[in-house]
Design an enzyme around this catalytic site. Structure first.
Site, PDB file in Angstrom:
ATOM      1  N   CYS A 143      31.563  23.899  17.298  1.00 46.02           N
ATOM      2  CA  CYS A 143      30.047  23.928  17.292  1.00 46.02           C
ATOM      3  C   CYS A 143      29.675  23.520  15.869  1.00 46.02           C
ATOM      4  O   CYS A 143      29.568  22.297  15.661  1.00 46.02           O
ATOM      5  CB  CYS A 143      29.494  25.422  17.475  1.00 46.02           C
ATOM      6  SG  CYS A 143      27.840  25.729  17.570  1.00 46.02           S
ATOM      7  N   HIS A 172      31.983  27.230  22.536  1.00 45.15           N
ATOM      8  CA  HIS A 172      32.710  28.443  22.030  1.00 45.15           C
ATOM      9  C   HIS A 172      33.764  28.725  22.868  1.00 45.15           C
ATOM     10  O   HIS A 172      33.746  29.383  23.868  1.00 45.15           O
ATOM     11  CB  HIS A 172      31.820  29.659  21.551  1.00 45.15           C
ATOM     12  CG  HIS A 172      30.892  29.449  20.376  1.00 45.15           C
ATOM     13  ND1 HIS A 172      31.162  29.462  19.010  1.00 45.15           N
ATOM     14  CD2 HIS A 172      29.638  28.825  20.500  1.00 45.15           C
ATOM     15  CE1 HIS A 172      30.276  29.440  18.322  1.00 45.15           C
ATOM     16  NE2 HIS A 172      29.271  28.691  19.155  1.00 45.15           N
ATOM     17  N   GLU A 215      36.343  30.561  22.042  1.00 45.56           N
ATOM     18  CA  GLU A 215      36.626  31.810  21.761  1.00 45.56           C
ATOM     19  C   GLU A 215      36.121  33.023  22.616  1.00 45.56           C
ATOM     20  O   GLU A 215      36.524  34.171  22.438  1.00 45.56           O
ATOM     21  CB  GLU A 215      36.726  32.301  19.946  1.00 45.56           C
ATOM     22  CG  GLU A 215      35.259  32.381  19.629  1.00 45.56           C
ATOM     23  CD  GLU A 215      34.593  31.079  19.325  1.00 45.56           C
ATOM     24  OE1 GLU A 215      33.618  30.968  18.689  1.00 45.56           O
ATOM     25  OE2 GLU A 215      35.079  30.121  19.872  1.00 45.56           O
TER      26      GLU A 215
END
EC number: 6.3.5.2
Length: 511
Positions: A82, A169, A171
């Site tokens: 990002c 993202h 994660e």
């Protein structure tokens, strides 16, 4: 200085901690450092790769966050996520600008070219976007690896340099194969081996403790919770004859907690325990204090005073051990560009001057890792899987002033909540459950009479590491029984509400 397989530079994303957590789940030790960490400190860690986190800033803004440009010349694989992606693009002279179409939420991407990131993964994936800027052109030397409907440069990379950039993202759990992408970066780009586990951590920490402490003695502060119990067990495994385990009754404990703790340490763990009743001093200092930050700092200061007094009774005590976790460090804003959420009584709440040196062997690991470590050290599941209980105790579960009548009300309600959850099998399904005594009263009707009594809030959450949490979807009949029992059995409470907020935006504790 402890070495790290992968360094995560924190640019202020709410998800930064999850990056490290996801890598550790793969057996790769990742550590979070501030975005402006020096090149020398990075080199000293001898990482095999670097990840640039997301963040709220814009690379073209005057208040943008920039890391040392020298990281791009270290010859290490780098993954930008990002904001980290935009930073990489900006560094290589590509244009980053406000996006005409902001993306927040789920999106679909399509892999256009094979790469280390997408090895053995499907061509089409669902990912999680959270950005308001976009990369308008491809940096020189890079090629497109994946696209989305709104992002033609959703993923790009330079395979020769092993530089990769993601607009989404990986994660967060909403990214379908995000965990696999991070694993691939670590395994195929950085050549990391999956060797990080609690067995190796326990061995390393024991050696570190012996080296640091030498022949001195350590006061170990315990509360009966899993964190301090694991610290005590770890210290006992390393320097058993030099550890003095101290339990302080601060007057802010749950019902029967003191007796449970004393029994657990002496009978279950086989560790001698010194028990100190300091409830009067804690409660007197908390009198008329309503601000939660003041509460935390008063409790932190008083804890240290009590321990220092105890230390004077023992020869050669130079250290104080605490169960500070990585989440405590993060929420107290020690790393990166993150904002302070709240001070923890065992981090930001500590006095600046201490006569004892602090030792925090768990400060690099998350809650679920602490539980795994506890099992590794031989602790029972009953001890390891107890619900978390905050260091400041019930003081931060009482909105407003803390006093004995309020504590008694809260304890009685809390006992009922836990009894009902255990009897229905929900206690072991949830991360944490407790009552909060609200600083409000409401009108009620009991036995044809008007009442004007306290309201209590039930907080029950599901989580894996405490960094994020969602409210538990308890059955209505369970909630109804809890409410009915509290109102009928606890005089002074006439209303029960259920907290359905998640973390973020709320924290798990109310204060």
């Amino acid at each position: 200085m402890k070495k790290a397989d992968i360094l995560v530079l924190d640019f202020g994303s709410q998800y930064t901690q999850l990056i490290a957590r996801r890598l550790r789940e793969q057996g790769v030790y990742a550590e979070i450092l501030p975005f402006n960490v020096s090149l020398a400190d990075i080199k000293a860690k001898e990482p095999k790769g670097i990840i640039l986190s997301g963040g709220p800033a814009s690379v073209y803004a005057t208040d943008a966050y920039f890391c040392d440009k020298g990281i791009f010349d270290l010859g290490l694989p780098i993954l930008g996520i990002c904001y980290g992606m935009q930073l990489m693009a900006h560094h290589y002279k590509a244009t980053v600008a406000p996006a005409g179409h902001k993306e927040y939420g789920k999106a679909n991407i399509e892999v256009k070219k094979d790469s280390a990131l997408f090895k053995n993964l499907p061509k089409k994936q669902t990912v999680w976007m959270s950005h308001s800027d976009k990369v308008e052109n491809l940096p020189q030397g890079f090629e497109v690896l994946a696209t989305s409907e709104n992002s033609p440069f959703c993923v790009f990379g330079n395979e020769d340099k092993k530089f990769f950039a993601l607009q989404f993202h990986p994660e967060v759990q909403h990214s379908e194969f995000g965990k696999n992408i991070l694993k691939n970066f670590a395994k195929y780009a950085c050549n990391c081996e999956s060797v990080w586990n609690m067995g190796s951590f326990a061995k390393t920490q024991a050696e570190k403790i012996r080296e640091e402490v030498g022949s001195d003695k350590v006061l170990c502060a315990v509360s009966g919770g899993v964190d301090s119990s694991v610290v005590a067990a770890l210290l006992a495994s390393a320097i058993k004859e030099q550890v003095i385990v101290v339990f302080v009754d601060n007057g802010l404990l749950r019902s029967g907690e003191k007796e449970q703790v004393e029994f657990m340490f002496k009978n279950t763990l086989g560790i001698d325990l010194i028990s100190i009743d300091a409830s009067e001093i804690f409660l007197s200092r908390l009198a008329n204090v309503r601000d939660p930050e003041q509460k935390r700092k008063i409790i932190g200061n008083t804890f240290i005073e009590v321990f220092e007094e105890e230390a004077k009774k023992h020869k050669d005590v130079k250290y104080l051990a605490q169960g500070t976790l990585y989440t405590d460090i993060i929420e107290s804003s020690v790393v990166g560009a993150s904002k302070t959420i709240k001070s923890h009584h065992n981090v930001g709440g500590l006095p600046e001057k201490m006569n004892l040196k602090l030792i925090e062997p768990l400060k690099e690991i998350f809650k679920d890792e602490v539980r795994a470590l506890g099992l590794e050290l031989g602790l029972s599941k009953e001890v390891v899987y107890r619900h978390p209980f905050p260091g400041p105790g019930l003081a931060i579960r009482i909105m407003g002033e803390v006093n004995r009548p309020s504590l008694e009300l809260l304890r009685k309600a809390d006992v009922i909540l836990l009894e009902e959850l255990k009897s229905t099998g929900w206690y072991d399904k949830t991360w944490q459950a407790f009552c909060v005594l609200l600083n409000i009263k409401s009108v009620g009707v009991m036995g044809d009479n008007r009442t004007y009594d306290n309201a209590v809030c039930i907080r029950v959450v599901d989580a894996s590491d405490g960094m994020t949490a969602t409210f538990s979807h308890l059955p209505y009949e369970v909630l109804e029984n809890i409410s009915r029992r509290i109102i009928n059995e606890v005089e002074g409470i006439n209303r029960v509400v259920y907290d359905i907020s998640s973390k973020p935006p709320a924290t798990i504790e109310w204060e």
